[in-house]
Design a protein around this motif. Structure first.
Motif, PDB file in Angstrom:
ATOM      1  N   ASP A   1      16.420  -6.112  -9.491  1.00 52.49           N
ATOM      2  CA  ASP A   1      15.992  -4.870 -10.137  1.00 52.49           C
ATOM      3  C   ASP A   1      16.745  -3.661  -9.599  1.00 52.49           C
ATOM      4  OD1 ASP A   1      14.048  -5.933 -11.876  1.00 52.49           O
ATOM      5  OD2 ASP A   1      12.581  -6.008 -10.243  1.00 52.49           O
ATOM      6  N   THR A   2      16.649  -2.580 -10.364  1.00 54.23           N
ATOM      7  CA  THR A   2      17.141  -1.272  -9.940  1.00 54.23           C
ATOM      8  C   THR A   2      15.909  -0.450  -9.599  1.00 54.23           C
ATOM      9  OG1 THR A   2      19.123  -1.392 -11.299  1.00 54.23           O
ATOM     10  CG2 THR A   2      18.375   0.809 -10.685  1.00 54.23           C
ATOM     11  N   VAL A   3      15.954   0.238  -8.466  1.00 55.08           N
ATOM     12  CA  VAL A   3      14.804   1.022  -8.017  1.00 55.08           C
ATOM     13  C   VAL A   3      15.174   2.491  -7.877  1.00 55.08           C
ATOM     14  CG1 VAL A   3      13.716  -0.921  -6.823  1.00 55.08           C
ATOM     15  CG2 VAL A   3      15.298   0.558  -5.567  1.00 55.08           C
ATOM     16  N   THR A   4      14.176   3.326  -8.043  1.00 51.04           N
ATOM     17  CA  THR A   4      14.302   4.751  -7.753  1.00 51.04           C
ATOM     18  C   THR A   4      13.357   5.013  -6.586  1.00 51.04           C
ATOM     19  OG1 THR A   4      14.838   5.292 -10.032  1.00 51.04           O
ATOM     20  CG2 THR A   4      14.042   7.106  -8.640  1.00 51.04           C
ATOM     21  N   VAL A   5      13.889   5.624  -5.523  1.00 50.34           N
ATOM     22  CA  VAL A   5      13.117   5.827  -4.298  1.00 50.34           C
ATOM     23  C   VAL A   5      13.325   7.224  -3.739  1.00 50.34           C
ATOM     24  CG1 VAL A   5      13.214   3.383  -3.646  1.00 50.34           C
ATOM     25  CG2 VAL A   5      14.993   4.926  -2.849  1.00 50.34           C
ATOM     26  N   LYS A   6      12.370   7.640  -2.929  1.00 46.79           N
ATOM     27  CA  LYS A   6      12.501   8.804  -2.052  1.00 46.79           C
ATOM     28  C   LYS A   6      12.434   8.219  -0.651  1.00 46.79           C
ATOM     29  CE  LYS A   6       9.780  11.887  -4.978  1.00 46.79           C
ATOM     30  NZ  LYS A   6       8.549  12.714  -4.990  1.00 46.79           N
ATOM     31  N   TYR A   7      13.293   8.680   0.261  1.00 51.27           N
ATOM     32  CA  TYR A   7      13.320   8.064   1.595  1.00 51.27           C
ATOM     33  C   TYR A   7      13.921   8.984   2.645  1.00 51.27           C
ATOM     34  CZ  TYR A   7      18.293   7.493   0.894  1.00 51.27           C
ATOM     35  OH  TYR A   7      19.626   7.748   0.684  1.00 51.27           O
ATOM     36  N   ARG A   8      13.661   8.601   3.868  1.00 54.26           N
ATOM     37  CA  ARG A   8      14.303   9.208   5.034  1.00 54.26           C
ATOM     38  C   ARG A   8      14.649   8.053   5.970  1.00 54.26           C
ATOM     39  NH1 ARG A   8      10.790  12.247   9.391  1.00 54.26           N
ATOM     40  NH2 ARG A   8       9.878  10.227   9.148  1.00 54.26           N
ATOM     41  N   GLY A   9      15.871   8.059   6.520  1.00 54.26           N
ATOM     42  CA  GLY A   9      16.297   7.031   7.462  1.00 54.26           C
ATOM     43  C   GLY A   9      16.722   7.658   8.770  1.00 54.26           C
ATOM     44  N   TRP A  10      16.298   7.040   9.909  1.00 53.22           N
ATOM     45  CA  TRP A  10      16.649   7.574  11.220  1.00 53.22           C
ATOM     46  C   TRP A  10      16.966   6.433  12.180  1.00 53.22           C
ATOM     47  CZ3 TRP A  10      11.749   7.320   9.279  1.00 53.22           C
ATOM     48  CH2 TRP A  10      10.773   6.704  10.052  1.00 53.22           C
ATOM     49  N   LEU A  11      17.635   6.785  13.262  1.00 53.76           N
ATOM     50  CA  LEU A  11      17.985   5.838  14.319  1.00 53.76           C
ATOM     51  C   LEU A  11      16.894   5.828  15.383  1.00 53.76           C
ATOM     52  CD1 LEU A  11      21.754   6.846  14.622  1.00 53.76           C
ATOM     53  CD2 LEU A  11      20.792   4.893  13.375  1.00 53.76           C
TER      54      LEU A  11
END
Length: 178
Positions: free
Chosen positions: A93-103
């Motif tokens: 599938d193709t998704v639409t997301v809101k996100y934040r990525g951190w180390l």
């Protein structure tokens, strides 16, 4: 910076023997005030961290959130921040997301919240930890992912943003599934 201040103060206090805390923690445990932003040199990564702070523009979390992560057979750690009975995506599938990525040390390396708009992509075109993790929630849900290096960018890293052998942390809202 607010989350760093207590750790900085703790580091300074630990230099002075008279100020050391008598609290003891096992290697697989952190104090209740520890979070995903804790310096890895000071605390061993564990399965317990505080509930993440959400960025402006994020939807609400459920009232009750697990304090510990669940772990899949592949090693992906996750916890559901908002349940949803919506459609769950598949790897095709193709998704639409809101996100934040951190180390591990808290450095944010990417955030759709900061760009002010969700991101759409085929689920197969992302790191394995994302492909696996996003299939655990339904449309409208929110998940926190702790992606081990082997399910992220591994020994190569991503030049300019993610060092080699880095675990990745994400808060992701699944907006839609196509």
């Amino acid at each position: 910076m607010k989350r760093c201040l207590p750790w900085c103060l703790l580091s300074l206090l630990m230099m002075f023997p008279g100020c050391r805390s008598t609290a003891k923690f096992s290697p697989d445990q952190t104090p209740a005030s520890a979070s995903a932003y804790a310096p890895t040199a000071q605390w061993k990564p564990t399965t317990f961290v505080d509930i993440p702070e959400l960025q402006t523009g994020a939807g609400p979390m459920d009232a009750e959130i697990a304090s510990e992560f669940s772990k899949t057979e592949s090693g992906l750690k996750y916890r559901i921040l908002r349940n949803s009975d919506g459609r769950k995506p598949t790897a095709d599938d193709t998704v639409t997301v809101k996100y934040r990525g951190w180390l591990d040390r808290g450095k944010v390396f990417d955030s759709s919240y900061e760009r002010g708009e969700p991101t759409t992509f085929p689920l197969r075109n992302v790191v394995a930890g994302w492909t696996e993790g996003m299939q655990l929630i339904g449309q409208g849900g929110m998940i926190e992912l702790w992606v081990p290096s082997k399910l992220g960018y591994g020994e190569a890293g991503s030049p300019g943003s993610i060092p080699a052998h880095s675990d990745l942390h994400f808060v992701v809202e699944l907006v839609s599934v196509e």
